[in-house]
Write an enzyme that holds these catalytic residues in place. Structure first.
Site, PDB file in Angstrom:
ATOM      1  N   GLU A 102       5.479  -1.006  -9.476  1.00  0.00           N
ATOM      2  CA  GLU A 102       5.496  -0.541 -10.874  1.00  0.00           C
ATOM      3  C   GLU A 102       4.136  -0.781 -11.539  1.00  0.00           C
ATOM      4  O   GLU A 102       3.633   0.069 -12.283  1.00  0.00           O
ATOM      5  CB  GLU A 102       6.589  -1.271 -11.663  1.00  0.00           C
ATOM      6  CG  GLU A 102       7.988  -0.926 -11.194  1.00  0.00           C
ATOM      7  CD  GLU A 102       9.086  -1.588 -12.017  1.00  0.00           C
ATOM      8  OE1 GLU A 102      10.227  -1.146 -11.929  1.00  0.00           O
ATOM      9  OE2 GLU A 102       8.797  -2.564 -12.743  1.00  0.00           O
ATOM     10  N   ARG A 107      -2.682   3.467 -14.243  1.00  0.00           N
ATOM     11  CA  ARG A 107      -3.894   3.956 -13.577  1.00  0.00           C
ATOM     12  C   ARG A 107      -5.140   3.791 -14.426  1.00  0.00           C
ATOM     13  O   ARG A 107      -6.150   3.263 -13.974  1.00  0.00           O
ATOM     14  CB  ARG A 107      -3.723   5.456 -13.242  1.00  0.00           C
ATOM     15  CG  ARG A 107      -2.542   5.770 -12.364  1.00  0.00           C
ATOM     16  CD  ARG A 107      -2.069   7.192 -12.548  1.00  0.00           C
ATOM     17  NE  ARG A 107      -1.495   7.409 -13.872  1.00  0.00           N
ATOM     18  CZ  ARG A 107      -1.117   8.581 -14.358  1.00  0.00           C
ATOM     19  NH1 ARG A 107      -1.262   9.659 -13.636  1.00  0.00           N
ATOM     20  NH2 ARG A 107      -0.593   8.679 -15.566  1.00  0.00           N
ATOM     21  N   GLN A 114      -4.893  -5.773  -3.516  1.00  0.00           N
ATOM     22  CA  GLN A 114      -3.622  -6.418  -3.183  1.00  0.00           C
ATOM     23  C   GLN A 114      -3.623  -6.907  -1.750  1.00  0.00           C
ATOM     24  O   GLN A 114      -4.208  -6.263  -0.860  1.00  0.00           O
ATOM     25  CB  GLN A 114      -2.482  -5.406  -3.384  1.00  0.00           C
ATOM     26  CG  GLN A 114      -1.105  -5.974  -3.109  1.00  0.00           C
ATOM     27  CD  GLN A 114      -0.002  -5.096  -3.667  1.00  0.00           C
ATOM     28  OE1 GLN A 114      -0.241  -3.947  -4.021  1.00  0.00           O
ATOM     29  NE2 GLN A 114       1.200  -5.627  -3.750  1.00  0.00           N
ATOM     30  N   GLN A 117      -0.140  -5.993   3.940  1.00  0.00           N
ATOM     31  CA  GLN A 117       0.933  -6.347   4.881  1.00  0.00           C
ATOM     32  C   GLN A 117       0.576  -5.905   6.298  1.00  0.00           C
ATOM     33  O   GLN A 117       1.331  -6.154   7.226  1.00  0.00           O
ATOM     34  CB  GLN A 117       2.246  -5.675   4.458  1.00  0.00           C
ATOM     35  CG  GLN A 117       2.862  -6.326   3.232  1.00  0.00           C
ATOM     36  CD  GLN A 117       4.232  -5.757   2.908  1.00  0.00           C
ATOM     37  OE1 GLN A 117       4.507  -4.588   3.166  1.00  0.00           O
ATOM     38  NE2 GLN A 117       5.084  -6.572   2.326  1.00  0.00           N
ATOM     39  N   ARG A 118      -0.554  -5.230   6.456  1.00  0.00           N
ATOM     40  CA  ARG A 118      -0.996  -4.848   7.803  1.00  0.00           C
ATOM     41  C   ARG A 118      -1.871  -5.957   8.381  1.00  0.00           C
ATOM     42  O   ARG A 118      -1.815  -6.246   9.570  1.00  0.00           O
ATOM     43  CB  ARG A 118      -1.782  -3.536   7.756  1.00  0.00           C
ATOM     44  CG  ARG A 118      -0.952  -2.388   7.207  1.00  0.00           C
ATOM     45  CD  ARG A 118      -1.798  -1.157   7.058  1.00  0.00           C
ATOM     46  NE  ARG A 118      -2.085  -0.548   8.352  1.00  0.00           N
ATOM     47  CZ  ARG A 118      -3.205   0.143   8.606  1.00  0.00           C
ATOM     48  NH1 ARG A 118      -4.121   0.305   7.682  1.00  0.00           N
ATOM     49  NH2 ARG A 118      -3.391   0.671   9.795  1.00  0.00           N
ATOM     50  N   ARG A 189       6.745  -4.224   9.172  1.00  0.00           N
ATOM     51  CA  ARG A 189       6.970  -4.380   7.724  1.00  0.00           C
ATOM     52  C   ARG A 189       8.007  -3.386   7.181  1.00  0.00           C
ATOM     53  O   ARG A 189       8.433  -3.507   6.050  1.00  0.00           O
ATOM     54  CB  ARG A 189       5.664  -4.237   6.950  1.00  0.00           C
ATOM     55  CG  ARG A 189       5.092  -2.835   6.943  1.00  0.00           C
ATOM     56  CD  ARG A 189       3.916  -2.747   6.024  1.00  0.00           C
ATOM     57  NE  ARG A 189       3.163  -1.516   6.245  1.00  0.00           N
ATOM     58  CZ  ARG A 189       2.188  -1.114   5.465  1.00  0.00           C
ATOM     59  NH1 ARG A 189       1.838  -1.847   4.424  1.00  0.00           N
ATOM     60  NH2 ARG A 189       1.537  -0.006   5.721  1.00  0.00           N
ATOM     61  N   ASN A 205      -9.116  -3.162 -18.772  1.00  0.00           N
ATOM     62  CA  ASN A 205      -9.757  -3.272 -20.078  1.00  0.00           C
ATOM     63  C   ASN A 205      -8.701  -3.444 -21.175  1.00  0.00           C
ATOM     64  O   ASN A 205      -7.503  -3.267 -20.932  1.00  0.00           O
ATOM     65  CB  ASN A 205     -10.704  -2.091 -20.323  1.00  0.00           C
ATOM     66  CG  ASN A 205      -9.974  -0.767 -20.475  1.00  0.00           C
ATOM     67  OD1 ASN A 205      -9.054  -0.644 -21.278  1.00  0.00           O
ATOM     68  ND2 ASN A 205     -10.400   0.231 -19.700  1.00  0.00           N
ATOM     69  N   HIS A 211      -1.690  -1.129 -23.683  1.00  0.00           N
ATOM     70  CA  HIS A 211      -0.689  -0.115 -23.316  1.00  0.00           C
ATOM     71  C   HIS A 211       0.317  -0.704 -22.319  1.00  0.00           C
ATOM     72  O   HIS A 211       1.533  -0.512 -22.434  1.00  0.00           O
ATOM     73  CB  HIS A 211      -1.408   1.101 -22.726  1.00  0.00           C
ATOM     74  CG  HIS A 211      -0.483   2.199 -22.293  1.00  0.00           C
ATOM     75  ND1 HIS A 211       0.454   2.753 -23.125  1.00  0.00           N
ATOM     76  CD2 HIS A 211      -0.347   2.839 -21.098  1.00  0.00           C
ATOM     77  CE1 HIS A 211       1.130   3.701 -22.461  1.00  0.00           C
ATOM     78  NE2 HIS A 211       0.663   3.761 -21.247  1.00  0.00           N
ATOM     79  N   ARG A 216       5.533  -2.399 -20.707  1.00  0.00           N
ATOM     80  CA  ARG A 216       6.266  -3.320 -19.833  1.00  0.00           C
ATOM     81  C   ARG A 216       6.823  -4.529 -20.580  1.00  0.00           C
ATOM     82  O   ARG A 216       7.598  -5.301 -20.011  1.00  0.00           O
ATOM     83  CB  ARG A 216       5.367  -3.774 -18.675  1.00  0.00           C
ATOM     84  CG  ARG A 216       4.854  -2.615 -17.832  1.00  0.00           C
ATOM     85  CD  ARG A 216       5.963  -1.820 -17.168  1.00  0.00           C
ATOM     86  NE  ARG A 216       5.423  -0.699 -16.413  1.00  0.00           N
ATOM     87  CZ  ARG A 216       6.156   0.088 -15.616  1.00  0.00           C
ATOM     88  NH1 ARG A 216       7.443  -0.133 -15.463  1.00  0.00           N
ATOM     89  NH2 ARG A 216       5.611   1.103 -14.979  1.00  0.00           N
TER      90      ARG A 216
END
Ligand SMILES: Cc1cc2nc3c(=O)[nH]c(=O)nc-3n(C[C@H](O)[C@H](O)[C@H](O)COP(=O)(O)OP(=O)(O)OC[C@H]3O[C@@H](n4cnc5c(N)ncnc54)[C@H](O)[C@@H]3O)c2cc1C
Length: 266
Positions: A102, A107, A114, A117-118, A189, A205, A211, A216
């Site tokens: 989420e 964007r 991040q 998982q590989r 995975r 920023n 926003h 959220r």
């Protein structure tokens, strides 16, 4: 198998102003020296906003009663672009993959890095408990048992898949052993659940952050990301009160909180 119940949020980068360069710019342009009001205490974020906003009219050293008025005027008139000059970086851990799915939908004005998982093995998996299933929540016991059982099973399947692929995946397909390990993990995975813990570096920023907090922090948002958004907002209200001080945080009867800005999306 380990559990995380709350995220950890670390504010790791913040804006700064090179005052000597600003002074030289003022001198070169023959505008008055820096007024004290531009320097809003130790927090340089408001100064960045003021220096950039005043560029539009070359109005340095003129107008306004104080910096609070100046910032609120920009927010209320939705002059949002000047808030894009002020960036903050957060390290966030103890959040689920469903939360970050989420989060990365935001964007404009955001940058993300991040944990992969590989590349990173998930055999000693850590999982994030959804807020509704925390043990201190009345009536959550049965649901929590179901969750624990599902996570145990997923974790065991991941380990078995890694072992099976270690045995079966032909070595000669890969030039490097790292590539083979990556191929094994990227396949294994597929059985990891949304609750799998992840870590993410987020830079955003002030316009984008405001926003994000508005969307959220709203009652409609998932409890986990809402909790994170409000934790980040609390940090930002301390860090840059002039830029985030118009948000109100309210306790709800269900034990969660919501956040609402006075000045909606700028
Ligand atoms: C309660 C809640 C429920 C949601 N449910 C769903 C769901 O069921 N399914 C789903 O897919 N998503 C869902 N979302 C995600 C949502 O649709 C947005 O993708 C997400 O919140 C990011 O918002 P944004 O696009 O405004 O943010 P950003 O991408 O950060 O954009 C910020 C702003 O920039 C402008 N902008 C950005 N990109 C463009 C563009 N390409 N063109 C024009 N203007 C642009 C817009 O004004 C936008 O609001 C949900 C979000 C919330 C808060």
């Amino acid at each position: 198998m380990a559990f995380k119940e709350k995220p950890s949020v670390y504010l790791v980068t913040r804006p700064s102003v090179d005052w000597e360069s600003v002074a030289i710019f003022f001198q070169d342009e023959d505008v008055p020296p820096i007024p004290d009001t531009i320097r809003a205490g130790d927090d340089e974020s408001a100064a960045v906003v003021e220096i950039s906003a005043r560029m539009c009219y070359m109005s340095y050293g003129r107008g306004r009663r104080d910096i609070t008025d100046f910032i609120n005027n920009l927010l209320s008139s939705k002059d949002g672009s000047v808030f894009e000059h002020v960036n903050y970086g957060f390290v966030i851990t103890g959040v689920s993959r469903s939360l970050t799915h989420e989060l990365v939908r935001h964007r404009a004005g955001f940058a993300y890095s991040q944990r992969s998982q590989r590349y990173v093995d998930e055999t000693e998996g850590t999982f994030v408990v959804p807020p509704a299933l925390l043990k201190n929540r009345k009536g959550a016991e049965t649901a929590r048992e179901i969750l624990d059982e599902a996570l145990q099973s997923a974790s065991a399947s991941y380990k078995k898949l890694v072992e099976a692929l270690e045995e079966s995946l032909p070595r000669d397909l890969f030039e490097l052993n790292t590539d083979r390990r990556k191929a094994i993990r990227q396949a294994a995975r597929s059985v990891l659940p949304n609750a799998t813990e992840t870590k993410i570096f987020v830079t955003a920023n002030v316009r984008a952050l405001r926003h994000f907090f508005e969307m959220r922090g709203a009652v409609y948002a998932d409890w986990e990301i809402r909790y994170l958004a409000i934790e980040m907002l609390k940090i930002m209200r301390e860090e840059a009160p002039l830029l985030f001080g118009d948000f109100t945080i309210t306790d709800l009867p269900d034990g969660t909180q919501i956040a609402e800005p006075q000045y909606s999306k700028v």
